[in-house]
Design a protein around this motif. Structure first.
Motif, PDB file in Angstrom:
ATOM      1  N   PHE A 243       0.837  -1.204   0.000  1.00  0.00           N
ATOM      2  CA  PHE A 243       0.000   0.000   0.000  1.00  0.00           C
ATOM      3  C   PHE A 243       0.880   1.266   0.000  1.00  0.00           C
ATOM      4  O   PHE A 243       0.642   2.199  -0.781  1.00  0.00           O
ATOM      5  N   TRP A 249       4.123   5.754  -5.545  1.00  0.00           N
ATOM      6  CA  TRP A 249       3.809   5.952  -6.977  1.00  0.00           C
ATOM      7  C   TRP A 249       3.207   7.350  -7.165  1.00  0.00           C
ATOM      8  O   TRP A 249       3.507   8.064  -8.114  1.00  0.00           O
ATOM      9  N   ARG A 315      -9.019   1.210 -14.893  1.00  0.00           N
ATOM     10  CA  ARG A 315      -8.479   2.406 -15.560  1.00  0.00           C
ATOM     11  C   ARG A 315      -7.425   1.967 -16.581  1.00  0.00           C
ATOM     12  O   ARG A 315      -7.355   2.494 -17.691  1.00  0.00           O
ATOM     13  N   MET A 316      -6.588   1.012 -16.180  1.00  0.00           N
ATOM     14  CA  MET A 316      -5.519   0.576 -17.099  1.00  0.00           C
ATOM     15  C   MET A 316      -6.112  -0.113 -18.331  1.00  0.00           C
ATOM     16  O   MET A 316      -5.686   0.124 -19.460  1.00  0.00           O
ATOM     17  N   ASP A 343     -11.321  12.286  -8.379  1.00  0.00           N
ATOM     18  CA  ASP A 343      -9.927  12.394  -7.951  1.00  0.00           C
ATOM     19  C   ASP A 343      -9.034  12.938  -9.066  1.00  0.00           C
ATOM     20  O   ASP A 343      -7.813  12.723  -9.052  1.00  0.00           O
TER      21      ASP A 343
END
Ligand SMILES: Cc1cc2nc3c(=O)[nH]c(=O)nc-3n(C[C@H](O)[C@H](O)[C@H](O)COP(=O)(O)OP(=O)(O)OC[C@H]3O[C@@H](n4cnc5c(N)ncnc54)[C@H](O)[C@@H]3O)c2cc1C
Length: 450
Positions: A243, A249, A315-316, A343
């Motif tokens: 996490f 990232w 999303r990917m 977001d």
């Protein structure tokens, strides 16, 4: 101390983000009122507004949380220039990131462009400072300056967003803390396995809270580290670290945007400037509406439209489908996400799109093209995610849920599905789309060699 928020027209959030910001400001106003203070709201060009408030109140110093995104930085620079010329002390502090991007460099003294060395380097640095709990009093001015009404700032956006998204989220600091605590209590132990399955609530859903600063990366970092020590469940260290890696990232994406602000519109790998996209408004629209005929892609796009959020795995997949199967420019997809995500974050979004398109820092190799059927079968094997967002397919058996066009006609008939009537047939054949994308990539590579 005069807490002040300025709605500068140069910052234009999309509908869901604007809705979030409005709710977030309302929550912040309440927090200040509880501390016997206020949040003053103004609208306009930030340097002019600040200069006016300084004149009205006789303020001696202006302090703010530094931003590392190029739009906001330009505003910050203009504020700094105008106020220092007028003899006002200006101070900006980094509270949005774990580290100041100017201080994180590799051995050659240049910014990191690959994630793993960046992560290892961060772990070798002194831990980010622990947040300080504020228990003091806020000193109020004898006369408060005028404040505009929250409603007049234009963030309380169109009713369609408010109604839909309001059911899914609780913006504000209190909501952020509750989301983190719930995640640490119930989900972090299973994060490494759970985070890739969109039907599960396997991730934290902290992204909008982090974006709007309702919780800081340092708070998340320290609370997670404390939890990793206190929680005795086996494997907690591994999953907690997985996490924290995501938090880094985020950090990496923000550092990249700071060092390469042009990456918002230009590919980081310059050879991609020559990539031959095939712009097609009809295909883009089908993707935006979740009508591509590939259930995992469509479910993701519909989740986005209904809730302002989409699971990272999806999303990917959806992004890969747009830029590779449909050959639409990644900037179009990035713009749609910025418009529709709660977001929406210039750094994470730019980074994510360039990563998927193969033209960014530490990007996925171009030839690794997601197969939406295999991805669906692997990460949504029972089809629960697809069924939740595409009710038309709710009675399709798991075996065909990710490729309804392969189902025998009697199976489709008994599930009530009529392809191209109540659910689209695929708008492109994946194998053909993949071939075409690889060909476009090879053409671009050949041009580079010439
Ligand atoms: C094409 C594409 C576009 C994206 N656009 C955005 C965006 O606009 N805003 C945004 O916040 N994230 C974006 N992401 C990253 C990621 O999908 C989301 O941060 C994540 O899905 C948020 O869910 P969560 O909070 O439950 O994540 P968790 O898995 O719980 O992760 C915790 C936090 O780590 C950060 N994080 C996680 N994954 C990533 C990642 N891949 N890159 C950078 N930070 C990450 C986020 O701040 C997230 O809230 C994008 C990813 C892709 C592939």
């Amino acid at each position: 101390m005069i807490p002040l928020f300025i709605a500068d027209p140069k910052v234009r959030p999309g509908g869901p983000s604007a809705w979030w910001l409005g709710r977030s400001l309302a929550s912040l106003q309440e927090s200040f009122l509880r501390k016997k203070s206020r949040l003053i709201l103004r609208r306009g060009n930030a340097p002019d507004v600040l200069a006016a408030v300084v004149r009205e109140t006789g303020a001696a110093a202006v302090l703010w949380d530094e931003s590392f995104d190029p739009v906001q930085r330009k505003i910050d620079e203009a504020v700094h220039a105008k106020l220092t010329r007028a003899g006002i002390f200006c101070g900006a502090f980094n509270d949005s990131l774990l580290y100041d991007p100017r201080t994180v460099r590799n051995k050659q003294g240049t910014p990191f462009k690959v994630f793993t060395p960046f992560w290892n380097h961060c772990l070798s640095l002194e831990e980010p400072a622990a947040p300080v709990k504020f228990n003091g009093k806020l000193i109020a001015p004898s006369v408060w300056p005028r404040s505009e009404k929250l409603e007049s700032l234009g963030f309380v956006s169109r009713a369609q967003w408010t109604e839909k998204i309001g059911r899914c989220w609780d913006p504000g600091e209190k909501g952020a803390k509750a989301v983190l605590q719930k995640f640490l209590r119930n989900r972090v132990a299973d994060y490494s396995e759970g985070r890739d399955h969109p039907a599960k609530e396997g991730t934290s859903r902290l992204s909008p809270y982090l974006h709007f600063g309702e919780i800081s990366a340092r708070q998340v970092w320290h609370e997670t580290r404390q939890h990793m020590i206190a929680d005795r469940r086996p494997g907690i260290h591994r999953t907690g670290e997985a996490f924290l890696r995501q938090i880094v990232w985020r950090e990496f994406a923000h550092h990249m945007l700071f060092h390469f602000p042009e990456s918002v519109i230009r590919p980081l790998r310059k050879d991609f400037l020559k990539f031959q996209w095939r712009k097609d408004a009809r295909l883009l629209r089908a993707w935006q509406k979740g009508e591509t005929g590939y259930p995992i892609v469509d479910a993701g796009m519909r989740q986005l439209w209904a809730t302002g959020w989409m699971h990272n795995r999806v999303r990917m997949i959806a992004a890969s489908f747009l830029v590779k199967d449909l050959l639409q420019p990644w900037q179009e997809g990035a713009a749609w996400f910025m418009e529709t995500l709660v977001d929406a974050d210039l750094a994470n979004n730019t980074f994510g799109w360039q990563w998927v398109a193969g033209c960014g820092a530490d990007a996925a190799p171009y030839f690794r093209i997601f197969n939406p059927v295999l991805q669906g079968n692997k990460f949504d094997s029972e089809g629960d995610y697809v069924r939740r967002w595409i009710p038309e397919l709710s009675r399709v058996p798991a075996r065909f849920i990710h490729q309804p066009w392969e189902a025998p006609s009697e199976v489709l008939a008994s599930a009530g599905v009529q392809l191209d009537k109540n659910y689209p047939a695929p708008i492109v054949d994946h194998a053909a789309g993949r071939k075409r994308a690889l060909l476009a990539y090879h053409r671009m590579s050949e041009q580079r060699q010439k």
